[in-house]
Design a protein around this motif. Structure first.
Motif, short mmCIF file in Angstrom:
data_model
loop_
_atom_site.label_atom_id
_atom_site.label_comp_id
_atom_site.label_asym_id
_atom_site.label_seq_id
_atom_site.Cartn_x
_atom_site.Cartn_y
_atom_site.Cartn_z
N UNK A 153 46.57 56.13 55.01
CA UNK A 153 45.70 56.05 56.18
C UNK A 153 46.27 56.91 57.30
N UNK A 154 45.37 57.52 58.06
CA UNK A 154 45.75 58.38 59.18
C UNK A 154 44.90 57.98 60.37
N UNK A 155 45.48 57.95 61.56
CA UNK A 155 44.76 57.52 62.76
C UNK A 155 43.75 58.54 63.26
N UNK A 156 43.86 59.79 62.85
CA UNK A 156 42.94 60.84 63.32
C UNK A 156 41.54 60.59 62.74
N UNK A 157 40.53 60.82 63.55
CA UNK A 157 39.16 60.58 63.11
C UNK A 157 38.59 61.80 62.40
N UNK A 158 37.53 61.56 61.65
CA UNK A 158 36.76 62.62 61.01
C UNK A 158 35.54 62.92 61.86
N UNK A 159 35.07 64.18 61.89
CA UNK A 159 33.84 64.49 62.62
C UNK A 159 32.69 63.63 62.11
N UNK A 160 32.00 62.98 63.03
CA UNK A 160 30.91 62.08 62.68
C UNK A 160 31.36 60.63 62.56
N UNK A 161 32.67 60.41 62.53
CA UNK A 161 33.24 59.07 62.43
C UNK A 161 34.36 58.91 63.46
N UNK A 162 34.03 59.18 64.71
CA UNK A 162 35.03 59.21 65.76
C UNK A 162 35.58 57.83 66.14
N UNK A 163 34.95 56.76 65.64
CA UNK A 163 35.36 55.40 66.01
C UNK A 163 36.43 54.81 65.08
N UNK A 164 36.98 55.63 64.17
CA UNK A 164 37.99 55.13 63.24
C UNK A 164 38.87 56.28 62.76
N UNK A 165 39.94 55.93 62.09
CA UNK A 165 40.80 56.93 61.47
C UNK A 165 40.20 57.38 60.14
N UNK A 166 41.06 57.95 59.30
CA UNK A 166 40.56 58.37 57.99
C UNK A 166 41.54 58.00 56.88
N UNK A 167 41.03 58.05 55.68
CA UNK A 167 41.80 57.80 54.46
C UNK A 167 41.95 59.14 53.75
N UNK A 168 43.18 59.48 53.39
CA UNK A 168 43.44 60.70 52.62
C UNK A 168 43.81 60.29 51.20
N UNK A 169 43.02 60.74 50.25
CA UNK A 169 43.24 60.43 48.84
C UNK A 169 43.92 61.64 48.18
N UNK A 170 44.97 61.37 47.42
CA UNK A 170 45.67 62.43 46.68
C UNK A 170 45.53 62.15 45.19
N UNK A 171 44.95 63.11 44.49
CA UNK A 171 44.83 63.05 43.04
C UNK A 171 45.82 64.04 42.44
N UNK A 172 46.50 63.64 41.38
CA UNK A 172 47.40 64.54 40.68
C UNK A 172 47.19 64.37 39.19
N UNK A 173 46.73 65.43 38.55
CA UNK A 173 46.53 65.43 37.10
C UNK A 173 47.42 66.54 36.55
N UNK A 174 48.52 66.19 35.86
CA UNK A 174 49.39 67.24 35.33
C UNK A 174 48.77 67.96 34.13
N UNK A 175 49.32 69.11 33.82
CA UNK A 175 48.85 69.85 32.64
C UNK A 175 49.13 69.03 31.39
N UNK A 176 48.40 69.33 30.33
CA UNK A 176 48.57 68.59 29.10
C UNK A 176 47.86 69.26 27.94
N UNK A 177 47.68 68.50 26.88
CA UNK A 177 47.01 68.99 25.67
C UNK A 177 45.68 68.25 25.53
#
Length: 135
Positions: free
Chosen positions: A14-38
């Motif tokens: 979670x981050x306290x900075x707001x997103x444009x259009x949602x100035x009344x709250x912070x934002x959630x940053x999602x990180x996806x990591x899919x390593x190489x494979x077969x």
């Protein structure tokens, strides 16, 4: 519904900075990591290697954003967020790509740039998830 997404991780913060259009709250940053494979028998070229990916996505940190976060986590656990295929824009094969569940990968730029403001995004992604049986 279970998809063909390769193994990987989904984390968020979670981050306290707001997103444009949602100035009344912070934002959630999602990180996806899919390593190489077969590739498995579920993928286009079984036995061939695929290139992994690391992607970041953003949601407003409000009631609806947190609901979508939980739905995305469920979809990730059901292997529905990513697939192995060909990058449409480059034609490069054997890549981890998004499936057909929309994500906001930029904070700014609006819908044309996969960013905010986009007041329709939350309802759109909920419809896409529901179409996959994720409610």
């Amino acid at each position: 519904m279970i998809g063909d997404q390769p193994e990987g991780t989904m984390t968020w913060r979670r981050d306290a900075a707001s997103l444009p259009g949602f100035e009344d709250c912070g934002h959630i940053e999602i990180a996806y990591n899919i390593p190489r494979g077969i590739q498995t028998e579920k993928h286009p070229n079984p036995g061939q290697p695929y290139n992994g990916t690391a992607r970041t996505a953003y949601l407003p940190d409000n009631k609806e954003g947190n609901k979508v976060l939980q739905l995305l986590k469920k979809a990730f656990d059901q292997r529905l967020i990513f697939t192995v295929g060909t990058f449409i824009t480059t034609g490069i094969e054997n890549q981890v790509t998004w499936s057909d569940i929309s994500h906001k990968t930029f904070i700014l730029g609006g819908p044309a740039c996969f960013g905010y403001p986009d007041l329709n995004y939350i309802e759109q992604v909920k419809r896409e998830l529901k179409a996959k049986g994720v409610e």
